[in-house]
Design a protein around this motif. Structure first.
Motif, mmCIF file in Angstrom:
data_model
loop_
_atom_site.group_PDB
_atom_site.id
_atom_site.type_symbol
_atom_site.label_atom_id
_atom_site.label_comp_id
_atom_site.label_asym_id
_atom_site.label_seq_id
_atom_site.Cartn_x
_atom_site.Cartn_y
_atom_site.Cartn_z
ATOM 1 N N TYR A 139 67.552 30.855 -34.276
ATOM 2 C CA TYR A 139 66.537 29.025 -34.903
ATOM 3 C C TYR A 139 68.573 28.523 -33.956
ATOM 4 C CZ TYR A 139 66.068 24.814 -37.350
ATOM 5 O OH TYR A 139 66.000 23.609 -37.606
ATOM 6 N N GLU A 140 69.554 28.707 -34.398
ATOM 7 C CA GLU A 140 70.362 27.280 -33.682
ATOM 8 C C GLU A 140 70.277 27.558 -32.821
ATOM 9 O OE1 GLU A 140 71.892 25.867 -35.298
ATOM 10 O OE2 GLU A 140 71.496 26.361 -37.800
ATOM 11 N N LEU A 141 70.051 28.368 -31.777
ATOM 12 C CA LEU A 141 70.395 28.879 -29.808
ATOM 13 C C LEU A 141 69.010 27.677 -29.531
ATOM 14 C CD1 LEU A 141 71.186 32.215 -29.463
ATOM 15 C CD2 LEU A 141 72.565 29.927 -29.130
ATOM 16 N N VAL A 142 68.080 27.764 -30.172
ATOM 17 C CA VAL A 142 66.684 26.902 -29.410
ATOM 18 C C VAL A 142 67.009 25.985 -29.322
ATOM 19 C CG1 VAL A 142 64.515 27.208 -30.051
ATOM 20 C CG2 VAL A 142 65.048 29.159 -29.973
ATOM 21 N N ARG A 143 67.363 25.599 -30.744
ATOM 22 C CA ARG A 143 67.533 24.264 -31.743
ATOM 23 C C ARG A 143 69.067 23.300 -30.526
ATOM 24 N NH1 ARG A 143 70.834 20.935 -34.587
ATOM 25 N NH2 ARG A 143 72.147 22.464 -35.113
ATOM 26 N N ALA B 36 69.717 28.493 -25.095
ATOM 27 C CA ALA B 36 68.327 29.633 -25.447
ATOM 28 C C ALA B 36 67.307 29.080 -24.280
ATOM 29 C CB ALA B 36 67.808 30.375 -26.474
ATOM 30 N N ALA B 37 67.668 28.066 -23.770
ATOM 31 C CA ALA B 37 67.277 27.492 -22.335
ATOM 32 C C ALA B 37 68.183 27.992 -20.858
ATOM 33 C CB ALA B 37 66.641 26.097 -21.892
ATOM 34 N N ARG B 38 69.636 27.592 -21.428
ATOM 35 C CA ARG B 38 69.762 27.901 -20.402
ATOM 36 C C ARG B 38 70.485 29.934 -19.452
ATOM 37 N NH1 ARG B 38 73.372 24.200 -22.945
ATOM 38 N NH2 ARG B 38 74.989 25.359 -23.839
ATOM 39 N N PHE B 39 69.993 30.564 -20.794
ATOM 40 C CA PHE B 39 70.105 32.081 -20.678
ATOM 41 C C PHE B 39 69.281 32.837 -20.475
ATOM 42 C CE2 PHE B 39 73.442 31.272 -23.935
ATOM 43 C CZ PHE B 39 74.970 32.112 -23.234
ATOM 44 N N ASN B 40 67.874 32.306 -20.912
ATOM 45 C CA ASN B 40 66.993 32.808 -20.222
ATOM 46 C C ASN B 40 66.266 31.926 -18.583
ATOM 47 O OD1 ASN B 40 66.466 33.893 -22.734
ATOM 48 N ND2 ASN B 40 65.621 32.914 -24.112
ATOM 49 N N ARG B 41 66.652 31.542 -18.720
ATOM 50 C CA ARG B 41 66.854 31.078 -17.100
ATOM 51 C C ARG B 41 66.398 31.559 -15.895
ATOM 52 N NH1 ARG B 41 69.857 25.503 -15.490
ATOM 53 N NH2 ARG B 41 68.574 24.538 -17.718
ATOM 54 N N PRO B 42 65.674 31.915 -14.526
ATOM 55 C CA PRO B 42 66.060 32.925 -13.661
ATOM 56 C C PRO B 42 67.096 32.124 -12.276
ATOM 57 C CG PRO B 42 63.755 31.645 -13.610
ATOM 58 C CD PRO B 42 64.223 31.556 -15.404
#
Length: 238
Positions: free
Chosen positions: A221-225, A229-235
């Protein structure tokens, strides 16, 4: 005076025949044959009436189920015949036409007048005929020996579920009516919701809720907030 003679009856005791008293004492049935059943006689014929069911003709039950008037003509009114005349007698009383005419009520006069006028058409839904083309003849079905099975469609057809509200649970005052006298308790003894928690014979009613505490928590929850999390999941771009 002239002598008179009478013909005597046949005596019971006949010379050469059986003794009447001995014949009557013989046990067993007494057979008396009718000579009309055994003697020869000329044949006799009679013409029977026309049967209702004729091979190759229409079924009587189906003909009777056809709606509409039944026309039965008397052949005496249509076949030619010789004229018939009568001679009027003398001093016959004259018939008063006004007295011989039938007395009609106002409703009958109105019905006769309405029959001569144009009226709106009226329709009605008639019942289902017993004889249906393509199906079995009702008279033949009724003649089949055996039980007649009539199934109720409400027992097997699909229908929507049906619910009802249950009755109120007995209170302490209701229990006091059928048991020994004693004190009347209040509080949990009067509350059916609280009785479910301690009485195993009763079904506990569902109690949904939203829970206690935070709905979202943890590292994910803290990574998404924070957006990490968006930087690690970016292609990766190559």
């Amino acid at each position: 005076r002239a002598p008179k003679w009478v013909m005597a009856e046949k005596p019971e005791m006949v010379i050469g025949g059986g003794v009447p008293s001995w014949t009557k004492s013989i046990p067993g049935p007494k057979y008396v044959y009718d000579t009309d059943c055994v003697k020869e006689k000329r044949p006799a014929w009679s013409m029977r009436e026309k049967p209702k069911m004729v091979m190759g003709d229409s079924v009587p039950s189906w003909v009777k189920s056809i709606p509409g008037p039944k026309y039965t003509y008397d052949i005496d009114n249509t076949k030619p015949r010789q004229p018939v005349y009568s001679m009027k007698g003398r001093d016959e009383p004259k018939v008063n036409k006004s007295k011989s005419a039938p007395q009609l009520s106002q409703d009958e006069v109105k019905q006769g007048l309405d029959a001569t006028k144009d009226a709106a058409r009226s329709f009605s839904l008639r019942s289902r005929p017993k004889m249906i083309p393509g199906e079995a003849v009702p008279s033949w079905v009724k003649s089949i020996p055996g039980p007649k099975y009539a199934y109720d469609t409400n027992t097997y057809k699909t229908k929507r579920p049906n619910w009802s509200i249950g009755g109120k649970l007995p209170t302490e005052s209701d229990m006091m009516k059928v048991r020994s006298p004693g004190p009347v308790y209040g509080g949990a003894a009067m509350d059916s919701k609280k009785q479910e928690n301690c009485d195993s014979t009763r079904h506990k009613s569902p109690a949904p809720g939203f829970g206690i505490g935070a709905r979202w928590e943890g590292k994910g929850y803290e990574l998404v907030r924070s957006g990490a999390a968006a930087r690690f999941n970016r292609p990766a771009c190559r």
